[in-house]
Design a protein around this motif. Structure first.
Motif, PDB file in Angstrom:
ATOM      1  N   LEU A  27     -25.825 -24.505  -8.462  1.00  0.00           N
ATOM      2  CA  LEU A  27     -25.558 -25.416  -7.343  1.00  0.00           C
ATOM      3  C   LEU A  27     -26.028 -26.826  -7.668  1.00  0.00           C
ATOM      4  CD1 LEU A  27     -24.575 -25.812  -4.406  1.00  0.00           C
ATOM      5  CD2 LEU A  27     -26.941 -25.419  -3.702  1.00  0.00           C
ATOM      6  N   GLU A  28     -27.208 -26.957  -8.249  1.00  0.00           N
ATOM      7  CA  GLU A  28     -27.716 -28.285  -8.623  1.00  0.00           C
ATOM      8  C   GLU A  28     -26.745 -28.997  -9.557  1.00  0.00           C
ATOM      9  OE1 GLU A  28     -31.491 -27.149 -10.279  1.00  0.00           O
ATOM     10  OE2 GLU A  28     -32.547 -27.481  -8.383  1.00  0.00           O
ATOM     11  N   LYS A  29     -26.088 -28.224 -10.422  1.00  0.00           N
ATOM     12  CA  LYS A  29     -25.144 -28.799 -11.383  1.00  0.00           C
ATOM     13  C   LYS A  29     -23.816 -29.152 -10.719  1.00  0.00           C
ATOM     14  CE  LYS A  29     -25.000 -26.607 -15.206  1.00  0.00           C
ATOM     15  NZ  LYS A  29     -24.706 -25.585 -16.243  1.00  0.00           N
ATOM     16  N   PHE A  58     -29.116 -19.379   0.241  1.00  0.00           N
ATOM     17  CA  PHE A  58     -28.939 -19.995   1.553  1.00  0.00           C
ATOM     18  C   PHE A  58     -29.138 -21.489   1.383  1.00  0.00           C
ATOM     19  CE2 PHE A  58     -30.275 -21.445   5.699  1.00  0.00           C
ATOM     20  CZ  PHE A  58     -29.608 -20.642   6.596  1.00  0.00           C
ATOM     21  N   PHE A  59     -28.159 -22.269   1.825  1.00  0.00           N
ATOM     22  CA  PHE A  59     -28.331 -23.725   1.767  1.00  0.00           C
ATOM     23  C   PHE A  59     -27.690 -24.352   2.986  1.00  0.00           C
ATOM     24  CE2 PHE A  59     -24.427 -22.924  -0.646  1.00  0.00           C
ATOM     25  CZ  PHE A  59     -23.551 -23.895  -0.178  1.00  0.00           C
ATOM     26  N   PHE A  60     -28.108 -25.564   3.264  1.00  0.00           N
ATOM     27  CA  PHE A  60     -27.609 -26.302   4.421  1.00  0.00           C
ATOM     28  C   PHE A  60     -26.497 -27.243   3.997  1.00  0.00           C
ATOM     29  CE2 PHE A  60     -32.076 -25.415   5.463  1.00  0.00           C
ATOM     30  CZ  PHE A  60     -31.913 -24.774   6.680  1.00  0.00           C
ATOM     31  N   LEU A  61     -25.539 -27.421   4.875  1.00  0.00           N
ATOM     32  CA  LEU A  61     -24.477 -28.396   4.670  1.00  0.00           C
ATOM     33  C   LEU A  61     -24.788 -29.577   5.589  1.00  0.00           C
ATOM     34  CD1 LEU A  61     -21.728 -29.207   3.502  1.00  0.00           C
ATOM     35  CD2 LEU A  61     -20.648 -27.978   5.389  1.00  0.00           C
ATOM     36  N   GLY A  62     -25.157 -30.697   5.006  1.00  0.00           N
ATOM     37  CA  GLY A  62     -25.532 -31.862   5.803  1.00  0.00           C
ATOM     38  C   GLY A  62     -24.341 -32.452   6.535  1.00  0.00           C
ATOM     39  N   ILE A  63     -24.455 -32.569   7.850  1.00  0.00           N
ATOM     40  CA  ILE A  63     -23.355 -33.105   8.655  1.00  0.00           C
ATOM     41  C   ILE A  63     -23.811 -34.245   9.559  1.00  0.00           C
ATOM     42  CG2 ILE A  63     -22.012 -30.969   8.630  1.00  0.00           C
ATOM     43  CD1 ILE A  63     -23.170 -30.373  11.435  1.00  0.00           C
ATOM     44  N   ARG A  64     -25.054 -34.649   9.435  1.00  0.00           N
ATOM     45  CA  ARG A  64     -25.596 -35.719  10.274  1.00  0.00           C
ATOM     46  C   ARG A  64     -24.886 -37.032   9.946  1.00  0.00           C
ATOM     47  NH1 ARG A  64     -30.553 -36.158  12.874  1.00  0.00           N
ATOM     48  NH2 ARG A  64     -31.182 -38.286  13.316  1.00  0.00           N
ATOM     49  N   ILE A  90     -16.655 -25.925   1.748  1.00  0.00           N
ATOM     50  CA  ILE A  90     -15.746 -24.970   1.110  1.00  0.00           C
ATOM     51  C   ILE A  90     -15.621 -25.273  -0.381  1.00  0.00           C
ATOM     52  CG2 ILE A  90     -13.333 -24.217   0.978  1.00  0.00           C
ATOM     53  CD1 ILE A  90     -13.262 -24.699   4.083  1.00  0.00           C
ATOM     54  N   GLN A  91     -15.448 -26.559  -0.717  1.00  0.00           N
ATOM     55  CA  GLN A  91     -15.318 -26.936  -2.130  1.00  0.00           C
ATOM     56  C   GLN A  91     -16.602 -26.626  -2.891  1.00  0.00           C
ATOM     57  OE1 GLN A  91     -12.311 -28.070  -3.562  1.00  0.00           O
ATOM     58  NE2 GLN A  91     -13.508 -27.354  -5.307  1.00  0.00           N
ATOM     59  N   THR A  92     -17.731 -26.765  -2.235  1.00  0.00           N
ATOM     60  CA  THR A  92     -19.003 -26.432  -2.874  1.00  0.00           C
ATOM     61  C   THR A  92     -19.045 -24.956  -3.224  1.00  0.00           C
ATOM     62  OG1 THR A  92     -20.146 -28.228  -1.724  1.00  0.00           O
ATOM     63  CG2 THR A  92     -21.520 -26.455  -2.604  1.00  0.00           C
ATOM     64  N   TYR A  93     -18.601 -24.105  -2.311  1.00  0.00           N
ATOM     65  CA  TYR A  93     -18.556 -22.666  -2.602  1.00  0.00           C
ATOM     66  C   TYR A  93     -17.597 -22.361  -3.758  1.00  0.00           C
ATOM     67  CZ  TYR A  93     -21.370 -21.129   1.361  1.00  0.00           C
ATOM     68  OH  TYR A  93     -22.398 -20.891   2.230  1.00  0.00           O
ATOM     69  N   ILE A  97     -18.864 -20.696  -7.260  1.00  0.00           N
ATOM     70  CA  ILE A  97     -18.307 -19.459  -7.825  1.00  0.00           C
ATOM     71  C   ILE A  97     -17.805 -19.704  -9.250  1.00  0.00           C
ATOM     72  CG2 ILE A  97     -16.430 -17.778  -7.621  1.00  0.00           C
ATOM     73  CD1 ILE A  97     -16.789 -18.126  -4.512  1.00  0.00           C
ATOM     74  N   ALA A  98     -17.072 -20.807  -9.434  1.00  0.00           N
ATOM     75  CA  ALA A  98     -16.566 -21.130 -10.771  1.00  0.00           C
ATOM     76  C   ALA A  98     -17.732 -21.364 -11.735  1.00  0.00           C
ATOM     77  CB  ALA A  98     -15.661 -22.362 -10.708  1.00  0.00           C
ATOM     78  N   GLY A  99     -18.762 -22.061 -11.288  1.00  0.00           N
ATOM     79  CA  GLY A  99     -19.913 -22.325 -12.139  1.00  0.00           C
ATOM     80  C   GLY A  99     -20.676 -21.054 -12.488  1.00  0.00           C
ATOM     81  N   LEU A 100     -20.798 -20.137 -11.540  1.00  0.00           N
ATOM     82  CA  LEU A 100     -21.465 -18.857 -11.828  1.00  0.00           C
ATOM     83  C   LEU A 100     -20.666 -18.043 -12.833  1.00  0.00           C
ATOM     84  CD1 LEU A 100     -22.688 -17.875  -8.255  1.00  0.00           C
ATOM     85  CD2 LEU A 100     -24.146 -18.379 -10.239  1.00  0.00           C
TER      86      LEU A 100
END
Length: 106
Positions: A27-29, A58-64, A90-93, A97-100
């Motif tokens: 995820l960091e990458k 588990f991670f947060f999606l910042g929407i503020r 969605i794109q992050t997921y 998945i692709a990165g994993l």
């Protein structure tokens, strides 16, 4: 001092959410442009039950968005957010998945 007694029973309903280290690294990458590490939170979260069965994260999606007045927290009746932010989630997921898969040689 007043001769009172008390019995305390702790009912641990939720275990600690312990993010899978490999998933965090990926995820960091894949989210390097917007990834922000936060300090640990002391919240009750049933997601930990899933993690007893399979690795998870588990991670947060910042929407503020203060400019739009979107500053209320998740469980507030006044909460509002720009739904375009969901596309980034969605794109992050998808990228995760692709990165994993790439990380695991798949």
């Amino acid at each position: 001092g007043y001769g009172c007694e008390a019995e305390v029973i702790f009912n641990h309903m939720y275990r600690v959410v312990d993010n899978d280290a490999e998933m965090v690294t990926v995820l960091e990458k894949v989210a390097a442009d917007y990834y922000v590490e936060t300090p640990p939170y002391l919240i009750a979260e049933d997601f930990s039950w899933y993690q007893q069965e399979i690795p998870g994260m588990f991670f947060f999606l910042g929407i503020r968005d203060e400019a739009k007045g979107y500053t209320y927290p998740l469980h507030s009746g006044k909460m509002k957010f720009d739904e375009v932010n969901l596309l980034l989630g969605i794109q992050t997921y998808v990228n995760l998945i692709a990165g994993l898969n790439e990380n695991r040689g798949g």
